[in-house]
Design a protein around this motif. Structure first.
Motif, PDB file in Angstrom:
ATOM      1  N   ARG A   1       1.178  -0.876  -0.441  1.00  0.00           N
ATOM      2  CA  ARG A   1       0.438   0.073   0.122  1.00  0.00           C
ATOM      3  C   ARG A   1       0.886   1.361   0.109  1.00  0.00           C
TER       4      ARG A   1
ATOM      5  N   ALA B   1      -0.906  -6.431   1.163  1.00  0.00           N
ATOM      6  CA  ALA B   1      -2.358  -6.244   0.958  1.00  0.00           C
ATOM      7  C   ALA B   1      -2.375  -7.963  -0.138  1.00  0.00           C
TER       8      ALA B   1
ATOM      9  N   GLU C   1      -8.435  -8.383  -0.450  1.00  0.00           N
ATOM     10  CA  GLU C   1      -7.924  -6.970   0.889  1.00  0.00           C
ATOM     11  C   GLU C   1      -8.314  -5.978  -0.855  1.00  0.00           C
TER      12      GLU C   1
ATOM     13  N   ARG D   1      -6.882  -1.633   9.100  1.00  0.00           N
ATOM     14  CA  ARG D   1      -5.439  -1.997   8.325  1.00  0.00           C
ATOM     15  C   ARG D   1      -3.974  -0.654   9.050  1.00  0.00           C
TER      16      ARG D   1
END
Length: 214
Positions: free
Chosen positions: A53, A65, A69, A121
Motif C-alpha cells: 500500500r 495487501a 483485500e 489496516r
C-alpha cells in the motif's frame, strides 16, 4: 459486514450488476494500481497476489495487501488521501468506481465496512511499525519477504533492489548489503531483478524481534 467477508460480499452484490471474477485483469510486479480514472475514484479488489500500500508518500510502504483485500476503499467515504499500491508479485484484480458501490450498497452498511477496514489496516500498520522499530535493515527485509510469502505471494519477489529501498525508505546500498547477507546465509537466492525465497524458516528467525528480559 465483517472485514473477513468484505470482498466476497461486495463481489456478490456486484455480480448481480454483471461484474464478477471473470472480469479480473492480470498485474505484473512493479505495476501500480490506479486511484482514479477520468476524475472518478477507483477501488481495487485484489483477487490474487500481493501489493504494498502507498499513501501520501509515493513510494513508502504502508503495509501489505493480499487476496480478498481492497485498495483505496476509503474513497467510498470521500475523505482522506487517495491510496494506491505497487504490485510485489504477479496478481489478479478488479477495479470498480467508488460511486458504483455507493449506488448499490446501503449507506450505513458501506460506512461501517469502510471504517472497520480502516481500523484493521491501522492496527496492522502500527503492529508492524512497533515490530520493526529495533530491527536492522536485513531483518526488516527478511520480514518483508516473509510477509509476502505468508500472504500467498509465492517464493519469488520480482522487484528491483531500488524498488525495495524506496518501499523501506533506506539507501540502495543498504538493501544491496542486506540482500547479500540473506543470500550468504541461505535464506534467499539473488536473481536478476528478483529475490527467490530458499528457506522461510531462516527469514522467520531473523525477522522476529529479540525478546527483552523483564
Amino acid at each position: 459486514m465483517p472485514t473477513s467477508h468484505l470482498v466476497p460480499s461486495l463481489l456478490s452484490i456486484l455480480a448481480v450488476q454483471g461484474l464478477d471474477e471473470g472480469d479480473a485483469r492480470p498485474a505484473l510486479p512493479g505495476a501500480h494500481t490506479l486511484a482514479e480514472a477520468e476524475g472518478e475514484p477507483l477501488i481495487t479488489f485484489i483477487l490474487g497476489g500481493v501489493a504494498a500500500r502507498l499513501g501520501r508518500h509515493p513510494t513508502l510502504s504502508q503495509g501489505l495487501a493480499g487476496p480478498e483485500e481492497l485498495i483505496n476503499f476509503d474513497a467510498v467515504l470521500r475523505r482522506g488521501p487517495a491510496e494506491t499500491a505497487i504490485w510485489l508479485t504477479p496478481g489478479r484484480f478488479l477495479t470498480v468506481s467508488a460511486q458504483r458501490l455507493v449506488d448499490r450498497i446501503d449507506g450505513a452498511t458501506l460506512i461501517d465496512a469502510a471504517l472497520a477496514d480502516l481500523r484493521r489496516r491501522n492496527a496492522a500498520l502500527e503492529a508492524e511499525l512497533r515490530r520493526h522499530a529495533g530491527l536492522k535493515v536485513e531483518q526488516r527485509l527478511a520480514a518483508l519477504i516473509l510477509n509476502v510469502h505468508d500472504l500467498g505471494g509465492g517464493d519469488v519477489l520480482a522487484l528491483r533492489q531500488s524498488d525495495l529501498a524506496d518501499l523501506m525508505q533506506v539507501r540502495r546500498a543498504s538493501i544491496s548489503g542486506a540482500c547479500a547477507a540473506l543470500d550468504e546465509i541461505g535464506a534467499i537466492r539473488l536473481r536478476r531483478g528478483a529475490l527467490e525465497i530458499v528457506d522461510p524458516d531462516i527469514l522467520r528467525g531473523m525477522s522476529d524481534p529479540p525478546v527483552t528480559p523483564p
